[in-house]
Design a protein around this motif. Structure first.
Motif, short mmCIF file in Angstrom:
data_model
loop_
_atom_site.label_atom_id
_atom_site.label_comp_id
_atom_site.label_asym_id
_atom_site.label_seq_id
_atom_site.Cartn_x
_atom_site.Cartn_y
_atom_site.Cartn_z
N SER A 98 0.87 -1.18 0.00
CA SER A 98 0.00 0.00 0.00
C SER A 98 0.91 1.23 0.00
CB SER A 98 -0.87 -0.02 1.27
OG SER A 98 -1.26 1.29 1.60
N THR A 99 0.63 2.18 -0.89
CA THR A 99 1.46 3.40 -0.91
C THR A 99 1.31 4.15 0.41
OG1 THR A 99 -0.33 4.59 -2.02
CG2 THR A 99 1.43 3.71 -3.42
N ASN A 100 0.15 4.03 1.08
CA ASN A 100 0.00 4.71 2.37
C ASN A 100 1.01 4.18 3.39
OD1 ASN A 100 -2.23 6.23 1.48
ND2 ASN A 100 -3.28 5.98 3.43
N ASP A 101 1.23 2.86 3.35
CA ASP A 101 2.16 2.27 4.32
C ASP A 101 3.60 2.70 4.03
OD1 ASP A 101 -0.05 1.09 5.34
OD2 ASP A 101 0.39 -0.93 4.62
N GLN A 121 1.20 -0.66 -9.00
CA GLN A 121 0.28 -1.68 -8.53
C GLN A 121 0.36 -1.78 -7.01
OE1 GLN A 121 -0.45 -6.33 -9.35
NE2 GLN A 121 1.58 -5.67 -9.93
N GLN A 122 -0.77 -2.06 -6.35
CA GLN A 122 -0.75 -2.32 -4.90
C GLN A 122 -1.28 -3.74 -4.67
OE1 GLN A 122 -1.62 1.62 -2.51
NE2 GLN A 122 -3.39 1.13 -3.75
N LEU A 123 -0.59 -4.44 -3.79
CA LEU A 123 -1.01 -5.82 -3.50
C LEU A 123 -2.02 -5.85 -2.36
CD1 LEU A 123 2.50 -7.50 -3.77
CD2 LEU A 123 0.71 -7.30 -5.52
N LYS A 126 -5.54 -0.21 0.41
CA LYS A 126 -6.50 -0.05 1.51
C LYS A 126 -7.57 0.97 1.16
CE LYS A 126 -3.28 1.09 4.57
NZ LYS A 126 -2.62 1.37 5.85
N GLY A 127 -8.82 0.64 1.48
CA GLY A 127 -9.92 1.58 1.32
C GLY A 127 -10.39 2.05 2.69
N ARG A 128 -11.44 2.85 2.70
CA ARG A 128 -12.03 3.32 3.96
C ARG A 128 -12.64 2.17 4.72
NH1 ARG A 128 -16.68 6.17 3.21
NH2 ARG A 128 -16.73 6.77 5.38
N LEU A 141 -4.24 5.29 -11.03
CA LEU A 141 -3.30 6.03 -10.19
C LEU A 141 -3.47 5.61 -8.73
CD1 LEU A 141 -3.67 9.66 -11.61
CD2 LEU A 141 -1.57 8.29 -11.57
N TYR A 142 -2.35 5.30 -8.08
CA TYR A 142 -2.34 4.99 -6.65
C TYR A 142 -1.18 5.78 -6.06
CZ TYR A 142 -4.10 0.94 -9.16
OH TYR A 142 -4.75 0.14 -10.07
N PHE A 143 -1.47 6.79 -5.26
CA PHE A 143 -0.36 7.53 -4.65
C PHE A 143 -0.74 8.04 -3.27
CE2 PHE A 143 -2.08 11.74 -5.27
CZ PHE A 143 -2.84 11.65 -6.42
N SER A 144 0.29 8.33 -2.50
CA SER A 144 0.10 8.85 -1.13
C SER A 144 1.05 10.01 -0.92
CB SER A 144 0.40 7.76 -0.10
OG SER A 144 -0.44 6.65 -0.34
N ILE A 145 0.54 11.04 -0.28
CA ILE A 145 1.34 12.24 -0.05
C ILE A 145 1.53 12.43 1.46
CG2 ILE A 145 1.50 14.72 -0.52
CD1 ILE A 145 -0.42 14.35 -2.80
N ASN A 184 -15.85 11.42 1.02
CA ASN A 184 -14.82 11.69 0.01
C ASN A 184 -14.76 10.66 -1.10
OD1 ASN A 184 -13.62 9.57 1.37
ND2 ASN A 184 -12.48 10.92 2.71
N ASP A 185 -15.89 10.08 -1.46
CA ASP A 185 -15.91 9.20 -2.64
C ASP A 185 -16.04 10.08 -3.87
OD1 ASP A 185 -15.93 6.99 -1.06
OD2 ASP A 185 -18.00 6.42 -1.46
N ILE A 186 -15.29 9.76 -4.89
CA ILE A 186 -15.39 10.53 -6.14
C ILE A 186 -16.22 9.70 -7.12
CG2 ILE A 186 -14.09 11.66 -7.99
CD1 ILE A 186 -13.50 12.84 -5.21
N GLY A 194 -13.00 7.22 -7.87
CA GLY A 194 -11.82 7.35 -7.02
C GLY A 194 -12.19 7.46 -5.57
N GLY A 195 -11.18 7.35 -4.72
CA GLY A 195 -11.42 7.46 -3.28
C GLY A 195 -10.18 7.99 -2.59
N LEU A 196 -10.39 8.46 -1.38
CA LEU A 196 -9.30 9.06 -0.59
C LEU A 196 -9.24 8.41 0.77
CD1 LEU A 196 -10.49 11.47 -2.48
CD2 LEU A 196 -9.44 12.93 -0.83
C1 BTN Z 1 -11.91 4.55 -0.34
O1 BTN Z 1 -12.70 5.16 -1.07
O2 BTN Z 1 -12.27 3.55 0.28
C2 BTN Z 1 -10.51 5.05 -0.20
C3 BTN Z 1 -9.58 4.46 -1.24
C4 BTN Z 1 -8.16 4.95 -1.14
C5 BTN Z 1 -7.24 4.21 -2.08
C6 BTN Z 1 -5.86 4.79 -2.13
S1 BTN Z 1 -4.89 4.09 -3.43
C7 BTN Z 1 -3.48 4.88 -2.81
C8 BTN Z 1 -3.53 4.80 -1.31
N1 BTN Z 1 -2.96 3.56 -0.83
C9 BTN Z 1 -3.86 2.77 -0.27
O3 BTN Z 1 -3.63 1.64 0.21
N2 BTN Z 1 -5.08 3.35 -0.29
C10 BTN Z 1 -5.01 4.66 -0.89
#
Ligand code: BTN
Length: 340
Positions: A98-101, A121-123, A126-128, A141-145, A184-186, A194-196
């Motif tokens: 996960s890019t978040n990790d 690619q993410q294996l 993670k979602g909400r 696109l999968y990215f984390s800032i 924050n669902d797109i 998309g999602g955040l």
């Molecule tokens: C959602 O709507 O449930 C949130 C989805 C968020 C997905 C992104 S993809 C990049 C970043 N890394 C993750 O593991 N999750 C977020």
């Protein structure tokens, strides 16, 4: 870009055209900015086109950057996007859990505000609310800032609204009628694009040391790229517009817009974010079903308050604040007494 040298003339042309967004920049303005003749600008534009940059040009219109090469290495975007923080440093990976990790680990090791992790690619995307995020290779696109905002930890959730507005506005500028479903669902035409996912780092004295903002956006995925259970609920930019756009173009527009909104939130606070979020939302003004782990109920979504909670009016007229839940939109709202 070679170390120690400034940006090349081609990089400068690209970054001016990126600043111009959907607008054309006149040949004279570009020539002036670069200290070159219009014909020298033209030669460099031709060279960029040979490298895969799509640049619209015409004597009366000037120049507009239409698309970037899909294969442009992510790290090279830093030199082109013209942001001061977001994406100044880009770490790109073929594959991560996960890019978040990864971003969290970099933040713990001291990475600065705006540094960004992106993966093909993410294996274990993670979602909400503990769900997974479908992350097949090379299409989306999968990215984390990493953000280090000067905000009390309890105000950090405002950043998801800041980001949702930035994503939806970027998509609208790209011609997609994106809407935001609380929080924050797109969505586009009711399907998820998309999602955040915002995750807080440790806190010291009530201030979050860092926040990880993860964004997933379906760009060029086709129906058959989604598993059957997602095909009727998920969409992509390609599916909704019929056009394929390069991921570097979408990402660079998004990072610029995100920085604009982060700056605005920093100087003006949450109110302009709340207003823009409300204008872009598909939730407000509808009847909603609210589902938490323990209960399920219905009401009319009235608005979001100063902390981003969804304010929902029950049939009896009483209002409730929703802080964490899944919200399903049912139909336009009815007056509380059911007479209208
Ligand atoms: C959602 O709507 O449930 C949130 C989805 C968020 C997905 C992104 S993809 C990049 C970043 N890394 C993750 O593991 N999750 C977020």
């Amino acid at each position: 870009m070679a170390e120690g040298t400034g940006p090349s003339e081609e990089e400068l042309i690209l970054s001016f055209l990126m600043d111009g967004g959907e607008e054309h920049t006149s040949a004279e303005a570009l020539a002036d900015k670069l200290g070159l003749s219009p014909s020298a600008v033209w030669k460099r534009v031709e060279s960029l086109r040979r490298k895969g940059f799509r640049i619209d040009a015409g004597p009366a219109r000037g120049y507009r950057l239409v698309d970037l090469p899909e294969q442009l290495p992510w790290e090279e975007l830093s030199a082109l996007i013209g942001t001061h923080d977001v994406g100044r440093v880009i770490y790109s990976y073929e594959e991560v859990d996960s890019t978040n990790d990864v971003a969290r680990q970099l933040a713990v090791e001291g990475a600065a505000h705006g540094e960004l992790v992106i993966a093909e690619q993410q294996l274990k995307g993670k979602g909400r609310r503990g769900r997974s995020w479908f992350s097949p290779p090379g299409k989306n696109l999968y990215f984390s800032i990493i953000l280090r905002p000067d905000l009390p930890a309890e105000r950090a959730p405002e950043l998801t609204f800041v980001s949702a507005v930035a994503v939806a506005e970027t998509l609208r500028e790209l011609g997609v009628k994106a809407e935001i479903k609380w929080p924050n669902d797109i969505l586009v035409e009711g399907k998820k694009l998309g999602g955040l996912l915002l995750e807080l780092g440790s806190q010291s004295e009530g201030i979050a040391d860092f926040v990880i903002l993860g964004i997933g956006l379906n760009v060029n995925a086709l129906d058959e790229d989604f598993p059957p259970e997602l095909q009727h609920v998920a969409t992509s930019l390609l599916l909704s517009t019929g056009k394929s756009l390069s991921r570097p173009l979408v990402a660079s527009r998004l990072w610029n817009k995100l920085e604009e909104w982060l700056d605005r939130h920093g100087t003006e606070g949450f109110e302009p974010v709340r207003q823009s979020w409300s204008a872009l939302s598909s939730t407000l003004g509808t009847k909603v079903r609210v589902k938490t782990d323990t209960e399920e109920w219905e009401g009319n979504a009235l608005g979001i308050d100063a902390s981003g909670a969804l304010v929902v009016q029950l049939p009896g007229g009483e209002s409730r604040r929703v802080v964490s839940a899944d919200v399903e939109t049912l139909r336009p709202s009815e007056p509380p007494d059911g007479t209208g």
